[in-house]
Design a protein around this motif. Structure first.
Motif, mmCIF file in Angstrom:
data_model
loop_
_atom_site.group_PDB
_atom_site.id
_atom_site.type_symbol
_atom_site.label_atom_id
_atom_site.label_comp_id
_atom_site.label_asym_id
_atom_site.label_seq_id
_atom_site.Cartn_x
_atom_site.Cartn_y
_atom_site.Cartn_z
ATOM 1 N N VAL A 33 0.863 -1.178 0.000
ATOM 2 C CA VAL A 33 0.000 0.000 0.000
ATOM 3 C C VAL A 33 0.901 1.230 0.000
ATOM 4 N N GLY A 38 -2.912 -5.255 1.438
ATOM 5 C CA GLY A 38 -3.493 -4.769 2.675
ATOM 6 C C GLY A 38 -2.447 -4.158 3.576
ATOM 7 N N ASN A 94 -1.400 2.283 -7.728
ATOM 8 C CA ASN A 94 -2.045 1.107 -7.134
ATOM 9 C C ASN A 94 -2.100 -0.095 -8.064
ATOM 10 N N ARG A 239 -7.029 -2.119 3.840
ATOM 11 C CA ARG A 239 -5.912 -1.315 3.351
ATOM 12 C C ARG A 239 -5.556 -0.137 4.266
#
Length: 341
Positions: A33, A38, A94, A239
Motif C-alpha cells: 500500500v 493490505g 495502485n 488497506r
C-alpha cells in the motif's frame, strides 16, 4: 472476450502489482500500500477474504425456484442485480498504470451501465483522479455515485457540489479512509468525523448520502441519526488498518440493528456470485465489487468490466437456483440458507 482472457491479460499488464493468485486472499500482496495489498502484514485483507469464505450456504434443490429474480432498486435506480462497482482510484500507483484514471473511470462507469448497474467513483490524493470520475459520470448522464475521502468538511462539500453538477445519483464519504497512507503521501489531510461533522455534510446536499466504512452497530446508529441514506459495511479492503474485523463477521449484527432504517450495503472479498448471495443472507441489500473490476478494466477495458459483472450475475443466478432463493428483494429470508463455521 471471456473471463479467462480478461484475467490472463490483466496478469500480464499489471507489472507485478497483482499476479492474480489462484486464491485472491491478500497474502502475496501483503503490505503493498500503495499497491493492491493490505496494510501491515495484510491481516485485515486476508481476514476479510477468509471470513467470507467461512460462510457457507446450504444447497437445496427440492423447490420450485427455476427463474430467480435478480433485479432491485437502489437510490431509485433499477439494477439488473444487487451489485455496484466500488470506488477505486490511483491506477498508476495502485495498479501499475496500464490504464490511466480517465480510462479506468470511463471503463467502470460505462461498463457498469452496459451490465445494468452503476459504478461508484473515488477520490485520492491526486485531484485529477476525482475529476476523471466526475467526467465519466457526466458522460453517463449522471449514472454514477461519487465517494469522497474524509477531508475537511468544506473540501467535502465542495466536491459534493461538483458531483451534484454532474448529475450524480448519490454521494458519500468513505470514512474508513481517515488513515489511508496514500493520502499522506500526497499531503492531503484526512481524519475521523464527528456526528456533527456528518450532519453538516449530509445537510449540504439533497442527494442520497452514503457512509462507507462502518464496522460497528454504534457507528451504524450514528449514521442513521445523522440522516444518511445508506452505509457500507467495509474495512476499506483491509488497506487502512491491520487486525480489523471482517465485514462478514459484523454485517448480520449491524443489519439487524439498523437495516429497517437505512440501506445496508457490504464490501470486501467478493470474488464470485455466491459471495454476493452470502452478503445478502447476512443482511445486505446489495454489495460492492472491487478487485475483479480492476482486472476487468485492465484485462479487457469497458467490455472487460461488463464481462466481469455479467459473470458474477450469472453465478449469482445459479447460486439462487441451487439454494432456493427466489428474489433478491426478499434478502431477509435468505438467512435460512446460511451457515457459518
Amino acid at each position: 472476450m471471456d473471463i479467462k482472457d480478461i484475467k490472463k491479460n490483466a496478469k500480464e499488464r499489471m507489472k507485478e502489482f497483482c499476479i492474480l493468485c489462484p486464491e485472491c486472499n491478500g497474502r502475496w500482496c501483503a503490505g503493498k500500500v500503495p499497491g493492491m495489498g493490505g496494510a501491515g502484514n495484510g491481516g485485515s485483507f486476508n481476514r476479510t477474504y477468509e471470513k467470507l469464505k467461512e460462510v457457507k450456504v446450504a444447497m437445496r434443490t427440492l423447490h420450485n425456484v427455476s427463474d430467480p429474480k435478480l433485479s432491485c432498486s437502489i437510490f431509485g435506480e433499477d439494477l439488473s442485480f444487487p451489485a455496484m462497482i466500488a470506488p477505486i482510484t490511483g491506477t498508476k500507483f495502485n495498479m501499475g498504470g496500464y490504464v490511466n484514471d480517465v480510462e479506468y473511470s470511463n471503463d467502470v462507469v460505462l461498463g457498469a451501465l452496459d451490465a445494468g448497474t452503476i459504478a461508484m467513483v473515488g477520490d485520492t490524493g491526486d485531484p485529477n483522479c476525482f475529476a476523471a470520475g466526475i467526467d465519466a459520470i457526466k458522460k453517463a448522464n449522471g449514472k454514477g455515485i461519487a465517494i469522497i475521502k474524509p477531508r475537511e468538511n468544506s473540501e467535502i462539500i465542495k466536491r459534493i457540489k461538483i458531483a451534484e453538477e454532474a448529475g450524480a445519483v448519490a454521494v458519500g464519504v468513505d470514512v474508513d479512509g481517515a488513515g489511508l497512507i496514500t493520502m499522506k503521501l500526497f499531503n492531503q489531510p484526512v481524519g475521523p468525523k464527528s456526528l456533527n461533522d456528518l450532519k453538516e455534510i449530509i445537510s449540504s446536499t439533497t442527494l442520497p448520502f452514503i457512509v462507507k466504512g462502518i464496522l460497528t452497530v454504534d457507528e451504524a446508529k450514528l449514521c442513521v441519526q445523522a440522516g444518511a441514506a445508506a452505509i457500507v459495511v467495509s474495512n476499506h479492503g483491509g488497506r487502512c488498518l491491520n487486525e480489523t474485523f471482517a465485514p462478514a463477521e459484523v454485517l448480520k449484527e449491524i443489519a439487524t440493528a439498523v437495516g429497517d432504517e437505512i440501506i445496508v450495503l457490504a464490501d470486501g472479498g467478493v470474488r464470485e456470485g455466491v459471495d454476493i448471495l452470502k452478503y445478502l443472507a447476512l443482511g445486505a441489500k446489495a454489495v460492492l465489487i472491487g478487485r475483479p473490476i480492476i482486472w476487468g478494466s485492465i484485462g479487457g477495458r469497458q467490455e472487460g468490466v461488463k464481462v466481469v459483472l455479467e459473470t458474477l450475475k450469472s453465478q449469482l443466478y445459479q447460486s439462487m437456483i441451487l439454494t432456493g432463493a427466489e428474489d433478491v428483494k426478499n434478502y431477509k429470508n435468505f438467512s435460512c440458507i446460511l451457515y457459518t463455521k
